[in-house]
Design an enzyme around this catalytic site. Structure first.
Site, short mmCIF file in Angstrom:
data_model
loop_
_atom_site.label_atom_id
_atom_site.label_comp_id
_atom_site.label_asym_id
_atom_site.label_seq_id
_atom_site.Cartn_x
_atom_site.Cartn_y
_atom_site.Cartn_z
N HIS A 1 74.41 28.03 57.88
CA HIS A 1 73.62 27.67 59.07
C HIS A 1 74.34 26.59 59.86
O HIS A 1 75.35 26.04 59.42
CB HIS A 1 72.19 27.27 58.68
CG HIS A 1 72.08 26.00 57.89
ND1 HIS A 1 72.61 25.85 56.62
CD2 HIS A 1 71.48 24.82 58.17
CE1 HIS A 1 72.33 24.64 56.17
NE2 HIS A 1 71.67 23.99 57.10
N ASP B 1 76.37 19.38 58.41
CA ASP B 1 76.85 19.15 57.05
C ASP B 1 77.25 20.44 56.35
O ASP B 1 77.73 20.41 55.22
CB ASP B 1 75.81 18.37 56.22
CG ASP B 1 74.43 19.02 56.22
OD1 ASP B 1 74.04 19.60 57.25
OD2 ASP B 1 73.73 18.95 55.20
N HIS C 1 64.52 27.65 56.56
CA HIS C 1 64.95 26.30 56.93
C HIS C 1 64.52 26.01 58.37
O HIS C 1 63.92 26.85 59.03
CB HIS C 1 66.47 26.20 56.74
CG HIS C 1 66.98 24.79 56.69
ND1 HIS C 1 66.34 23.79 56.01
CD2 HIS C 1 68.08 24.22 57.25
CE1 HIS C 1 67.03 22.66 56.15
NE2 HIS C 1 68.08 22.89 56.90
N ASP D 1 70.19 25.95 52.91
CA ASP D 1 69.10 25.02 52.63
C ASP D 1 67.79 25.78 52.80
O ASP D 1 67.70 26.61 53.71
CB ASP D 1 69.10 23.87 53.62
CG ASP D 1 70.38 23.05 53.62
OD1 ASP D 1 71.32 23.37 52.91
OD2 ASP D 1 70.44 22.07 54.38
#
Lengths: 305, 305
Positions: free
Chosen positions: A62, A66, A142, A212
Protein backbone atom coordinates in the site's frame (compact mmCIF):
# COMPACT_ATOMS: atom_id res chain seq x y z
CA UNK A 1 14.13 -25.50 -3.47
CA UNK A 2 15.01 -22.65 -1.16
CA UNK A 3 12.00 -20.91 0.31
CA UNK A 4 12.86 -18.54 3.12
CA UNK A 5 12.44 -14.94 4.15
CA UNK A 6 14.92 -12.38 5.49
CA UNK A 7 13.49 -9.49 7.46
CA UNK A 8 14.85 -6.10 6.35
CA UNK A 9 12.57 -3.88 8.40
CA UNK A 10 10.21 -4.36 11.33
CA UNK A 11 9.03 -0.90 12.32
CA UNK A 12 5.72 0.77 11.66
CA UNK A 13 5.24 4.38 10.57
CA UNK A 14 8.28 5.98 12.20
CA UNK A 15 11.64 4.20 12.30
CA UNK A 16 13.55 4.01 15.55
CA UNK A 17 17.23 3.33 16.06
CA UNK A 18 17.88 -0.22 14.79
CA UNK A 19 14.34 -0.73 13.50
CA UNK A 20 13.75 0.10 9.85
CA UNK A 21 10.42 0.44 8.07
CA UNK A 22 8.88 -2.67 6.53
CA UNK A 23 10.65 -4.76 3.89
CA UNK A 24 11.22 -8.50 3.47
CA UNK A 25 13.32 -10.43 0.99
CA UNK A 26 11.83 -13.77 0.07
CA UNK A 27 14.31 -16.20 -1.44
CA UNK A 28 12.49 -18.67 -3.65
CA UNK A 29 14.79 -20.98 -5.52
CA UNK A 30 17.62 -18.39 -5.44
CA UNK A 31 15.51 -15.57 -6.86
CA UNK A 32 14.50 -12.68 -4.62
CA UNK A 33 10.95 -11.49 -4.21
CA UNK A 34 10.98 -8.21 -2.32
CA UNK A 35 7.88 -7.52 -0.25
CA UNK A 36 7.42 -3.85 0.59
CA UNK A 37 10.30 -1.44 0.45
CA UNK A 38 10.39 1.10 3.24
CA UNK A 39 12.99 3.88 3.35
CA UNK A 40 16.49 2.48 3.70
CA UNK A 41 15.69 -0.95 2.28
CA UNK A 42 18.62 -0.83 -0.14
CA UNK A 43 20.95 -0.01 2.74
CA UNK A 44 19.49 -2.94 4.72
CA UNK A 45 20.15 -5.23 1.75
CA UNK A 46 23.79 -4.14 1.80
CA UNK A 47 23.92 -4.75 5.53
CA UNK A 48 22.47 -8.26 5.34
CA UNK A 49 24.17 -9.21 2.11
CA UNK A 50 21.02 -9.62 0.03
CA UNK A 51 22.08 -9.07 -3.58
CA UNK A 52 19.64 -6.54 -5.01
CA UNK A 53 20.65 -7.59 -8.52
CA UNK A 54 18.88 -10.88 -7.84
CA UNK A 55 15.49 -9.29 -7.21
CA UNK A 56 13.09 -10.26 -9.97
CA UNK A 57 9.83 -9.20 -8.38
CA UNK A 58 8.76 -6.44 -6.03
CA UNK A 59 5.41 -6.36 -4.23
CA UNK A 60 4.15 -3.18 -2.57
CA UNK A 61 1.20 -3.61 -0.21
CA UNK A 62 0.00 0.00 0.00
CA UNK A 63 0.96 3.63 -0.37
CA UNK A 64 1.88 4.55 3.17
CA UNK A 65 5.45 5.77 3.09
CA UNK A 66 6.82 3.19 5.52
CA UNK A 67 6.02 0.52 2.91
CA UNK A 68 7.38 2.05 -0.28
CA UNK A 69 9.64 5.09 0.26
CA UNK A 70 12.78 3.06 -0.47
CA UNK A 71 11.56 1.99 -3.88
CA UNK A 72 12.73 4.86 -6.07
CA UNK A 73 16.18 4.75 -4.48
CA UNK A 74 16.43 1.01 -5.03
CA UNK A 75 15.33 1.27 -8.65
CA UNK A 76 17.83 4.11 -9.21
CA UNK A 77 20.67 2.06 -7.76
CA UNK A 78 19.78 -0.99 -9.87
CA UNK A 79 19.81 1.31 -12.90
CA UNK A 80 23.13 2.91 -11.98
CA UNK A 81 24.65 -0.49 -11.23
CA UNK A 82 23.93 -1.57 -14.78
CA UNK A 83 20.88 -3.79 -14.45
CA UNK A 84 19.61 -4.89 -17.84
CA UNK A 85 17.09 -7.64 -17.05
CA UNK A 86 13.44 -6.67 -16.55
CA UNK A 87 11.97 -6.19 -13.12
CA UNK A 88 8.32 -6.80 -12.32
CA UNK A 89 6.57 -4.56 -9.84
CA UNK A 90 3.16 -5.15 -8.27
CA UNK A 91 1.49 -2.40 -6.28
CA UNK A 92 -1.42 0.00 -5.99
CA UNK A 93 -2.27 1.75 -9.29
CA UNK A 94 -0.98 5.19 -8.24
CA UNK A 95 2.45 3.83 -7.36
CA UNK A 96 3.46 4.14 -10.99
CA UNK A 97 2.58 7.82 -11.00
CA UNK A 98 4.74 8.38 -7.90
CA UNK A 99 7.70 6.65 -9.54
CA UNK A 100 7.24 8.31 -12.91
CA UNK A 101 7.16 11.85 -11.57
CA UNK A 102 10.41 11.31 -9.69
CA UNK A 103 12.25 9.82 -12.66
CA UNK A 104 10.86 12.59 -14.84
CA UNK A 105 12.33 15.35 -12.70
CA UNK A 106 15.62 13.55 -12.12
CA UNK A 107 15.76 13.03 -15.90
CA UNK A 108 16.28 9.30 -15.44
CA UNK A 109 15.47 6.75 -18.13
CA UNK A 110 15.91 3.30 -16.65
CA UNK A 111 18.26 0.99 -18.54
CA UNK A 112 16.04 -1.96 -17.69
CA UNK A 113 12.38 -2.60 -18.30
CA UNK A 114 10.16 -1.96 -15.31
CA UNK A 115 6.98 -3.97 -15.78
CA UNK A 116 4.22 -2.65 -13.59
CA UNK A 117 1.08 -4.55 -12.65
CA UNK A 118 -1.41 -2.55 -10.62
CA UNK A 119 -3.01 -4.54 -7.81
CA UNK A 120 -6.73 -4.50 -7.13
CA UNK A 121 -7.54 -3.98 -3.47
CA UNK A 122 -11.16 -4.98 -3.98
CA UNK A 123 -10.75 -8.58 -5.03
CA UNK A 124 -8.19 -11.27 -4.17
CA UNK A 125 -6.62 -12.71 -7.30
CA UNK A 126 -3.61 -14.59 -8.58
CA UNK A 127 -1.16 -11.94 -9.78
CA UNK A 128 1.84 -14.14 -10.56
CA UNK A 129 2.25 -17.73 -11.66
CA UNK A 130 5.79 -18.73 -12.63
CA UNK A 131 7.71 -21.99 -12.55
CA UNK A 132 8.25 -21.89 -8.79
CA UNK A 133 5.23 -20.25 -7.20
CA UNK A 134 1.88 -18.59 -7.45
CA UNK A 135 1.21 -15.32 -5.71
CA UNK A 136 -2.27 -14.19 -4.70
CA UNK A 137 -3.28 -10.85 -3.26
CA UNK A 138 -4.98 -10.84 0.14
CA UNK A 139 -7.56 -8.11 0.65
CA UNK A 140 -6.70 -6.31 3.87
CA UNK A 141 -8.64 -3.71 5.80
CA UNK A 142 -6.51 -0.60 6.23
CA UNK A 143 -7.03 3.14 6.03
CA UNK A 144 -5.89 3.19 2.40
CA UNK A 145 -6.24 0.44 -0.21
CA UNK A 146 -3.97 -2.39 0.92
CA UNK A 147 -3.24 -5.95 -0.13
CA UNK A 148 -1.22 -8.68 1.47
CA UNK A 149 0.41 -11.41 -0.58
CA UNK A 150 0.15 -15.18 -0.38
CA UNK A 151 3.08 -17.13 -1.83
CA UNK A 152 2.43 -20.80 -2.62
CA UNK A 153 5.15 -23.14 -3.83
CA UNK A 154 4.13 -25.03 -6.94
CA UNK A 155 6.20 -28.06 -6.16
CA UNK A 156 8.87 -29.16 -3.79
CA UNK A 157 11.84 -31.38 -4.49
CA UNK A 158 11.84 -35.15 -4.28
CA UNK A 159 14.05 -36.62 -1.56
CA UNK A 160 17.17 -38.64 -2.27
CA UNK A 161 17.19 -42.25 -1.06
CA UNK A 162 20.75 -41.97 0.21
CA UNK A 163 21.28 -45.69 0.70
CA UNK A 164 20.26 -46.51 -2.86
CA UNK A 165 22.23 -43.58 -4.26
CA UNK A 166 25.37 -44.74 -2.45
CA UNK A 167 24.82 -48.28 -3.66
CA UNK A 168 24.69 -47.07 -7.27
CA UNK A 169 27.60 -44.67 -6.64
CA UNK A 170 25.59 -41.68 -7.88
CA UNK A 171 27.85 -38.60 -7.90
CA UNK A 172 26.67 -35.96 -5.42
CA UNK A 173 26.56 -33.41 -8.25
CA UNK A 174 23.71 -35.44 -9.74
CA UNK A 175 21.50 -35.09 -6.63
CA UNK A 176 19.90 -31.78 -7.64
CA UNK A 177 18.81 -33.32 -10.93
CA UNK A 178 17.40 -36.40 -9.22
CA UNK A 179 15.48 -34.21 -6.77
CA UNK A 180 13.71 -32.71 -9.78
CA UNK A 181 12.49 -36.16 -10.87
CA UNK A 182 14.91 -36.94 -13.67
CA UNK A 183 15.97 -40.60 -14.15
CA UNK A 184 19.56 -41.55 -13.41
CA UNK A 185 21.72 -42.42 -16.40
CA UNK A 186 25.00 -44.16 -15.54
CA UNK A 187 28.17 -43.53 -17.54
CA UNK A 188 27.76 -46.93 -19.22
CA UNK A 189 24.26 -46.01 -20.44
CA UNK A 190 22.15 -47.85 -17.87
CA UNK A 191 18.92 -46.10 -16.86
CA UNK A 192 17.61 -46.15 -13.28
CA UNK A 193 14.09 -44.76 -12.94
CA UNK A 194 13.93 -41.78 -10.65
CA UNK A 195 11.47 -43.53 -8.34
CA UNK A 196 14.20 -46.05 -7.49
CA UNK A 197 16.46 -43.30 -6.16
CA UNK A 198 14.05 -40.84 -4.62
CA UNK A 199 10.92 -40.64 -2.48
CA UNK A 200 8.08 -38.21 -3.16
CA UNK A 201 8.41 -34.55 -2.26
CA UNK A 202 6.61 -33.04 0.69
CA UNK A 203 3.53 -30.93 0.13
CA UNK A 204 4.19 -27.42 -1.29
CA UNK A 205 4.63 -24.78 1.37
CA UNK A 206 2.92 -21.42 1.69
CA UNK A 207 3.82 -18.02 3.12
CA UNK A 208 1.23 -15.36 3.86
CA UNK A 209 2.21 -11.71 4.30
CA UNK A 210 -0.43 -9.58 6.04
CA UNK A 211 0.45 -5.92 6.65
CA UNK A 212 -1.27 -3.51 7.42
CA UNK A 213 -4.75 -4.40 8.57
CA UNK A 214 -7.48 -4.23 11.10
CA UNK A 215 -8.45 -7.61 12.60
CA UNK A 216 -10.94 -8.76 9.97
CA UNK A 217 -12.03 -12.34 9.39
CA UNK A 218 -12.65 -11.85 5.70
CA UNK A 219 -9.20 -13.15 4.68
CA UNK A 220 -8.86 -15.94 7.25
CA UNK A 221 -10.13 -18.65 4.93
CA UNK A 222 -7.72 -17.69 2.19
CA UNK A 223 -4.68 -17.98 4.44
CA UNK A 224 -5.77 -21.22 6.12
CA UNK A 225 -2.99 -23.65 7.09
CA UNK A 226 -0.03 -21.70 5.76
CA UNK A 227 3.40 -22.85 6.88
CA UNK A 228 4.46 -19.37 7.90
CA UNK A 229 2.16 -16.45 8.55
CA UNK A 230 3.63 -12.97 8.80
CA UNK A 231 1.11 -10.74 10.46
CA UNK A 232 1.45 -7.19 11.58
CA UNK A 233 1.16 -6.63 15.33
CA UNK A 234 1.61 -2.91 15.66
CA UNK A 235 0.31 -2.62 19.23
CA UNK A 236 -0.11 -4.57 22.44
CA UNK A 237 -3.73 -5.47 23.17
CA UNK A 238 -3.92 -2.78 25.87
CA UNK A 239 -3.99 -0.37 22.92
CA UNK A 240 -6.85 -2.06 21.10
CA UNK A 241 -8.74 1.23 20.67
CA UNK A 242 -5.74 2.81 19.00
CA UNK A 243 -5.32 -0.29 16.82
CA UNK A 244 -8.95 -0.09 15.72
CA UNK A 245 -8.73 3.63 15.09
CA UNK A 246 -5.60 3.33 12.93
CA UNK A 247 -6.68 0.03 11.32
CA UNK A 248 -3.95 -2.08 12.83
CA UNK A 249 -3.78 -5.39 14.69
CA UNK A 250 -2.66 -6.13 18.24
CA UNK A 251 -0.16 -8.86 19.09
CA UNK A 252 -2.90 -10.84 20.83
CA UNK A 253 -5.09 -10.63 17.73
CA UNK A 254 -2.19 -11.73 15.53
CA UNK A 255 -1.78 -14.78 17.75
CA UNK A 256 -5.53 -15.44 17.51
CA UNK A 257 -5.41 -15.19 13.73
CA UNK A 258 -2.57 -17.72 13.55
CA UNK A 259 -4.51 -20.08 15.81
CA UNK A 260 -7.83 -19.69 14.00
CA UNK A 261 -6.33 -20.09 10.53
CA UNK A 262 -4.21 -23.09 11.51
CA UNK A 263 -0.87 -21.52 10.68
CA UNK A 264 2.15 -23.69 11.47
CA UNK A 265 4.17 -20.72 12.62
CA UNK A 266 3.64 -16.99 13.16
CA UNK A 267 5.96 -14.05 12.61
CA UNK A 268 4.90 -10.71 14.05
CA UNK A 269 6.22 -7.33 12.95
CA UNK A 270 5.41 -3.70 12.07
CA UNK A 271 6.00 -2.68 15.66
CA UNK A 272 5.03 0.76 16.88
CA UNK A 273 7.98 2.98 17.81
CA UNK A 274 6.60 3.18 21.35
CA UNK A 275 7.87 -0.36 22.09
CA UNK A 276 11.56 0.00 22.79
CA UNK A 277 11.75 -3.72 23.60
CA UNK A 278 9.43 -6.27 22.09
CA UNK A 279 9.05 -8.88 24.84
CA UNK A 280 5.57 -7.65 25.71
CA UNK A 281 4.34 -8.13 22.15
CA UNK A 282 6.00 -11.53 21.78
CA UNK A 283 4.65 -12.81 25.10
CA UNK A 284 1.18 -11.62 24.25
CA UNK A 285 1.09 -13.38 20.86
CA UNK A 286 2.62 -16.53 22.36
CA UNK A 287 -0.06 -16.60 25.07
CA UNK A 288 -2.50 -17.73 22.37
CA UNK A 289 -0.09 -19.08 19.75
CA UNK A 290 3.20 -20.43 21.17
CA UNK A 291 4.88 -20.86 17.77
CA UNK A 292 5.43 -17.11 17.38
CA UNK A 293 8.65 -15.30 16.53
CA UNK A 294 9.59 -11.63 16.16
CA UNK A 295 10.28 -10.43 12.63
CA UNK A 296 13.55 -8.78 13.59
CA UNK A 297 15.95 -7.09 11.14
CA UNK A 298 18.45 -9.47 9.61
CA UNK A 299 16.73 -12.64 10.81
CA UNK A 300 16.07 -15.38 8.28
CA UNK A 301 13.14 -17.77 8.60
CA UNK A 302 12.94 -20.99 6.62
CA UNK A 303 9.52 -21.71 5.16
CA UNK A 304 10.43 -24.83 3.21
CA UNK A 305 13.28 -26.37 1.30
CA UNK B 1 26.79 31.12 18.83
CA UNK B 2 27.10 27.51 17.72
CA UNK B 3 27.87 27.13 14.05
CA UNK B 4 28.86 23.62 13.07
CA UNK B 5 27.91 20.87 10.69
CA UNK B 6 27.31 17.14 11.24
CA UNK B 7 27.66 14.89 8.22
CA UNK B 8 24.76 12.46 7.81
CA UNK B 9 25.65 11.08 4.40
CA UNK B 10 28.70 11.11 2.16
CA UNK B 11 27.91 8.86 -0.77
CA UNK B 12 26.98 9.80 -4.29
CA UNK B 13 24.25 8.17 -6.38
CA UNK B 14 24.33 4.64 -4.92
CA UNK B 15 24.86 4.05 -1.21
CA UNK B 16 27.40 1.51 -0.05
CA UNK B 17 27.64 -0.19 3.30
CA UNK B 18 28.31 2.53 5.89
CA UNK B 19 28.02 5.39 3.40
CA UNK B 20 24.62 7.01 3.10
CA UNK B 21 23.43 9.43 0.44
CA UNK B 22 23.98 13.13 1.01
CA UNK B 23 22.62 15.01 4.02
CA UNK B 24 24.13 17.46 6.47
CA UNK B 25 22.74 18.96 9.68
CA UNK B 26 23.95 22.48 10.29
CA UNK B 27 23.58 23.63 13.87
CA UNK B 28 23.30 27.41 13.99
CA UNK B 29 22.60 28.75 17.44
CA UNK B 30 20.90 25.47 18.47
CA UNK B 31 18.53 25.38 15.50
CA UNK B 32 19.04 22.77 12.79
CA UNK B 33 19.28 23.60 9.12
CA UNK B 34 19.16 20.37 7.14
CA UNK B 35 20.99 20.46 3.82
CA UNK B 36 19.84 17.76 1.39
CA UNK B 37 18.02 14.71 2.62
CA UNK B 38 19.05 11.46 0.91
CA UNK B 39 17.30 8.20 1.64
CA UNK B 40 17.81 7.11 5.24
CA UNK B 41 18.52 10.61 6.58
CA UNK B 42 15.98 10.25 9.39
CA UNK B 43 17.65 6.99 10.45
CA UNK B 44 21.05 8.73 10.38
CA UNK B 45 19.66 11.47 12.61
CA UNK B 46 18.58 8.81 15.11
CA UNK B 47 22.02 7.24 14.88
CA UNK B 48 23.91 10.46 15.50
CA UNK B 49 21.44 11.91 17.99
CA UNK B 50 20.38 14.90 15.90
CA UNK B 51 16.90 15.82 17.11
CA UNK B 52 14.74 16.11 14.01
CA UNK B 53 12.20 18.10 16.01
CA UNK B 54 14.76 20.90 16.08
CA UNK B 55 14.95 21.28 12.31
CA UNK B 56 13.49 24.62 11.27
CA UNK B 57 14.75 24.78 7.71
CA UNK B 58 15.44 22.23 4.99
CA UNK B 59 17.41 23.00 1.82
CA UNK B 60 17.33 20.64 -1.16
CA UNK B 61 19.96 21.26 -3.82
CA UNK B 62 18.44 19.32 -6.72
CA UNK B 63 16.09 16.53 -7.72
CA UNK B 64 18.45 13.60 -8.03
CA UNK B 65 17.20 10.95 -5.62
CA UNK B 66 20.38 10.74 -3.57
CA UNK B 67 19.71 14.31 -2.42
CA UNK B 68 16.02 14.22 -1.51
CA UNK B 69 14.56 10.69 -1.27
CA UNK B 70 14.57 10.82 2.54
CA UNK B 71 12.44 13.94 2.65
CA UNK B 72 8.91 12.51 2.54
CA UNK B 73 9.81 9.94 5.21
CA UNK B 74 11.27 12.65 7.44
CA UNK B 75 8.24 14.92 7.01
CA UNK B 76 5.91 11.96 7.74
CA UNK B 77 7.78 11.14 10.93
CA UNK B 78 7.74 14.76 12.11
CA UNK B 79 3.99 14.74 11.47
CA UNK B 80 3.42 11.44 13.29
CA UNK B 81 5.61 12.57 16.18
CA UNK B 82 3.30 15.52 16.74
CA UNK B 83 5.18 18.45 15.25
CA UNK B 84 3.11 21.62 15.35
CA UNK B 85 5.58 24.38 14.49
CA UNK B 86 6.02 25.36 10.84
CA UNK B 87 8.89 24.04 8.78
CA UNK B 88 10.42 25.94 5.89
CA UNK B 89 11.59 24.07 2.83
CA UNK B 90 13.73 25.44 0.00
CA UNK B 91 14.20 23.42 -3.15
CA UNK B 92 13.62 23.13 -6.90
CA UNK B 93 10.06 24.08 -7.93
CA UNK B 94 8.95 20.55 -8.80
CA UNK B 95 9.90 19.22 -5.36
CA UNK B 96 6.52 20.35 -4.05
CA UNK B 97 4.73 18.29 -6.68
CA UNK B 98 6.73 15.20 -5.67
CA UNK B 99 5.81 15.69 -2.02
CA UNK B 100 2.17 16.53 -2.69
CA UNK B 101 1.46 13.47 -4.80
CA UNK B 102 2.85 11.17 -2.12
CA UNK B 103 0.87 12.75 0.70
CA UNK B 104 -2.20 12.72 -1.52
CA UNK B 105 -2.06 8.95 -2.06
CA UNK B 106 -1.12 8.17 1.52
CA UNK B 107 -4.04 10.42 2.55
CA UNK B 108 -1.80 12.43 4.83
CA UNK B 109 -2.60 15.97 5.92
CA UNK B 110 0.37 17.33 7.81
CA UNK B 111 -0.35 18.67 11.28
CA UNK B 112 2.22 21.39 10.79
CA UNK B 113 2.60 24.07 8.16
CA UNK B 114 5.11 23.23 5.45
CA UNK B 115 6.23 26.50 3.90
CA UNK B 116 7.80 25.92 0.52
CA UNK B 117 10.05 28.37 -1.30
CA UNK B 118 11.06 27.26 -4.80
CA UNK B 119 14.69 28.00 -5.58
CA UNK B 120 15.79 29.57 -8.85
CA UNK B 121 18.72 27.74 -10.42
CA UNK B 122 19.36 30.58 -12.89
CA UNK B 123 20.29 33.35 -10.49
CA UNK B 124 22.04 33.40 -7.10
CA UNK B 125 19.93 35.17 -4.50
CA UNK B 126 19.39 35.56 -0.79
CA UNK B 127 16.65 33.09 0.12
CA UNK B 128 16.70 33.45 3.91
CA UNK B 129 17.60 36.23 6.29
CA UNK B 130 16.79 35.56 9.95
CA UNK B 131 18.29 36.76 13.23
CA UNK B 132 21.31 34.47 12.98
CA UNK B 133 22.23 34.09 9.31
CA UNK B 134 21.64 34.85 5.69
CA UNK B 135 21.49 32.06 3.14
CA UNK B 136 22.26 32.58 -0.53
CA UNK B 137 21.86 30.10 -3.35
CA UNK B 138 24.96 29.21 -5.37
CA UNK B 139 24.34 28.43 -9.03
CA UNK B 140 25.97 25.09 -9.79
CA UNK B 141 26.53 23.35 -13.08
CA UNK B 142 24.94 19.90 -12.96
CA UNK B 143 22.89 17.71 -15.29
CA UNK B 144 19.66 18.98 -13.74
CA UNK B 145 18.95 22.38 -12.15
CA UNK B 146 21.04 22.53 -9.00
CA UNK B 147 21.92 25.11 -6.38
CA UNK B 148 24.40 25.10 -3.55
CA UNK B 149 23.86 27.16 -0.41
CA UNK B 150 26.03 29.78 1.28
CA UNK B 151 25.41 30.32 4.99
CA UNK B 152 26.77 33.54 6.47
CA UNK B 153 26.58 34.36 10.14
CA UNK B 154 25.12 37.76 10.82
CA UNK B 155 27.07 38.37 13.97
CA UNK B 156 29.30 36.50 16.35
CA UNK B 157 29.52 36.80 20.10
CA UNK B 158 31.76 39.20 21.98
CA UNK B 159 34.50 37.58 24.06
CA UNK B 160 34.59 37.63 27.86
CA UNK B 161 37.57 39.37 29.48
CA UNK B 162 37.97 36.62 32.07
CA UNK B 163 40.33 38.59 34.32
CA UNK B 164 37.98 41.53 34.58
CA UNK B 165 34.93 39.28 35.00
CA UNK B 166 36.61 37.45 37.86
CA UNK B 167 37.63 40.73 39.46
CA UNK B 168 33.99 41.90 39.44
CA UNK B 169 32.81 38.43 40.51
CA UNK B 170 30.43 38.15 37.56
CA UNK B 171 28.41 34.92 37.87
CA UNK B 172 29.19 32.49 35.06
CA UNK B 173 25.47 32.34 34.21
CA UNK B 174 25.76 36.00 33.14
CA UNK B 175 28.43 35.28 30.49
CA UNK B 176 26.02 34.45 27.66
CA UNK B 177 24.29 37.78 28.17
CA UNK B 178 27.59 39.67 28.24
CA UNK B 179 28.67 37.94 25.03
CA UNK B 180 25.61 39.47 23.36
CA UNK B 181 26.77 43.00 24.32
CA UNK B 182 24.55 43.72 27.31
CA UNK B 183 26.01 45.84 30.14
CA UNK B 184 26.65 44.18 33.51
CA UNK B 185 24.36 45.17 36.35
CA UNK B 186 25.53 44.14 39.81
CA UNK B 187 23.08 43.11 42.54
CA UNK B 188 23.64 46.47 44.26
CA UNK B 189 22.62 48.34 41.09
CA UNK B 190 26.03 49.33 39.78
CA UNK B 191 26.36 49.36 35.98
CA UNK B 192 29.54 48.22 34.22
CA UNK B 193 29.53 48.96 30.49
CA UNK B 194 29.83 45.84 28.38
CA UNK B 195 33.02 47.10 26.75
CA UNK B 196 34.72 46.87 30.17
CA UNK B 197 34.00 43.16 30.39
CA UNK B 198 34.26 41.97 26.80
CA UNK B 199 36.35 42.37 23.67
CA UNK B 200 34.86 42.63 20.18
CA UNK B 201 33.56 39.55 18.42
CA UNK B 202 35.44 37.95 15.58
CA UNK B 203 34.25 38.43 12.03
CA UNK B 204 31.12 36.45 11.09
CA UNK B 205 31.89 33.05 9.65
CA UNK B 206 30.63 31.51 6.44
CA UNK B 207 29.92 27.96 5.22
CA UNK B 208 29.52 27.13 1.54
CA UNK B 209 27.84 23.92 0.41
CA UNK B 210 28.57 22.94 -3.20
CA UNK B 211 27.05 19.68 -4.43
CA UNK B 212 26.70 18.53 -7.26
CA UNK B 213 28.62 20.37 -9.94
CA UNK B 214 31.07 20.36 -12.75
CA UNK B 215 34.23 22.39 -12.07
CA UNK B 216 32.99 25.82 -13.13
CA UNK B 217 34.55 29.13 -12.11
CA UNK B 218 31.28 31.03 -12.27
CA UNK B 219 30.61 30.63 -8.53
CA UNK B 220 34.17 31.04 -7.25
CA UNK B 221 33.84 34.73 -6.52
CA UNK B 222 30.67 34.25 -4.51
CA UNK B 223 32.26 31.68 -2.19
CA UNK B 224 35.54 33.60 -1.73
CA UNK B 225 37.21 33.29 1.67
CA UNK B 226 34.62 31.11 3.40
CA UNK B 227 35.67 29.53 6.66
CA UNK B 228 34.54 26.10 5.62
CA UNK B 229 33.90 24.97 2.08
CA UNK B 230 32.07 21.71 1.50
CA UNK B 231 32.66 20.66 -2.07
CA UNK B 232 31.68 17.47 -3.79
CA UNK B 233 34.59 15.33 -4.97
CA UNK B 234 32.86 12.37 -6.55
CA UNK B 235 35.90 11.02 -8.42
CA UNK B 236 39.68 10.91 -8.33
CA UNK B 237 41.29 13.01 -11.04
CA UNK B 238 42.17 9.89 -13.05
CA UNK B 239 38.45 9.80 -13.82
CA UNK B 240 38.24 13.39 -15.07
CA UNK B 241 36.44 12.36 -18.26
CA UNK B 242 33.76 10.57 -16.26
CA UNK B 243 33.49 13.59 -13.95
CA UNK B 244 32.99 15.91 -16.90
CA UNK B 245 30.49 13.61 -18.52
CA UNK B 246 28.38 13.28 -15.37
CA UNK B 247 28.89 16.93 -14.29
CA UNK B 248 30.87 16.17 -11.19
CA UNK B 249 34.13 17.37 -9.65
CA UNK B 250 37.33 15.46 -8.94
CA UNK B 251 39.11 15.57 -5.59
CA UNK B 252 42.02 17.45 -7.20
CA UNK B 253 39.64 20.03 -8.60
CA UNK B 254 37.93 20.40 -5.22
CA UNK B 255 41.34 21.13 -3.70
CA UNK B 256 42.02 23.65 -6.46
CA UNK B 257 38.70 25.37 -5.85
CA UNK B 258 39.45 25.70 -2.13
CA UNK B 259 42.90 27.16 -2.95
CA UNK B 260 41.65 29.55 -5.62
CA UNK B 261 38.74 30.84 -3.55
CA UNK B 262 40.82 31.27 -0.40
CA UNK B 263 38.78 28.90 1.75
CA UNK B 264 40.14 28.38 5.25
CA UNK B 265 39.25 24.71 5.26
CA UNK B 266 37.83 22.19 2.80
CA UNK B 267 35.48 19.26 3.34
CA UNK B 268 35.10 16.81 0.50
CA UNK B 269 32.21 14.39 0.05
CA UNK B 270 29.69 12.79 -2.34
CA UNK B 271 32.07 9.93 -2.97
CA UNK B 272 31.47 7.47 -5.77
CA UNK B 273 30.63 3.95 -4.59
CA UNK B 274 33.71 2.70 -6.47
CA UNK B 275 36.00 4.06 -3.72
CA UNK B 276 35.86 1.54 -0.91
CA UNK B 277 38.43 3.56 1.01
CA UNK B 278 38.85 7.27 0.64
CA UNK B 279 42.58 7.83 1.19
CA UNK B 280 43.19 8.35 -2.52
CA UNK B 281 40.63 11.15 -2.70
CA UNK B 282 41.85 12.78 0.50
CA UNK B 283 45.52 12.66 -0.55
CA UNK B 284 44.68 14.09 -3.94
CA UNK B 285 42.77 17.08 -2.53
CA UNK B 286 45.46 17.65 0.11
CA UNK B 287 48.15 17.71 -2.56
CA UNK B 288 46.85 21.13 -3.57
CA UNK B 289 45.01 22.13 -0.40
CA UNK B 290 46.41 20.61 2.81
CA UNK B 291 43.56 21.79 5.02
CA UNK B 292 41.18 19.17 3.64
CA UNK B 293 39.02 16.69 5.56
CA UNK B 294 36.68 13.90 4.54
CA UNK B 295 32.96 14.55 5.11
CA UNK B 296 32.43 11.22 6.84
CA UNK B 297 29.14 10.10 8.42
CA UNK B 298 28.72 11.20 12.00
CA UNK B 299 31.67 13.63 11.99
CA UNK B 300 31.05 17.13 13.26
CA UNK B 301 33.02 20.13 11.97
CA UNK B 302 33.06 23.43 13.79
CA UNK B 303 32.73 26.46 11.52
CA UNK B 304 32.60 29.12 14.22
CA UNK B 305 31.36 29.67 17.75
Amino acid sequence: MRFDVTILGSSSATPIYNRNPTAQALNINERFYLIDCGEGTQQQMLRFDIKSSRIDYIFISHLHGDHYLGLVGLLSSLHLNGRKKPLTLFGPPHLKEIIDIQFKYSETTLHFELIFYPTNAEKAEVILDNQDITVETIILDHRVACTGFLFRQKRRLRKINKEKADELEVPVTYYSILKRGVDYLTTDGQVHPNSELTTPADEPMAYAYCSDTLYNESYFKQIANVDLLYHEATFAHAMLDRANETHHTTALQAGEIARLTGAKKLLIGHFSARYKTLTELLDEARSVFPETELAIEGKNFIIGN
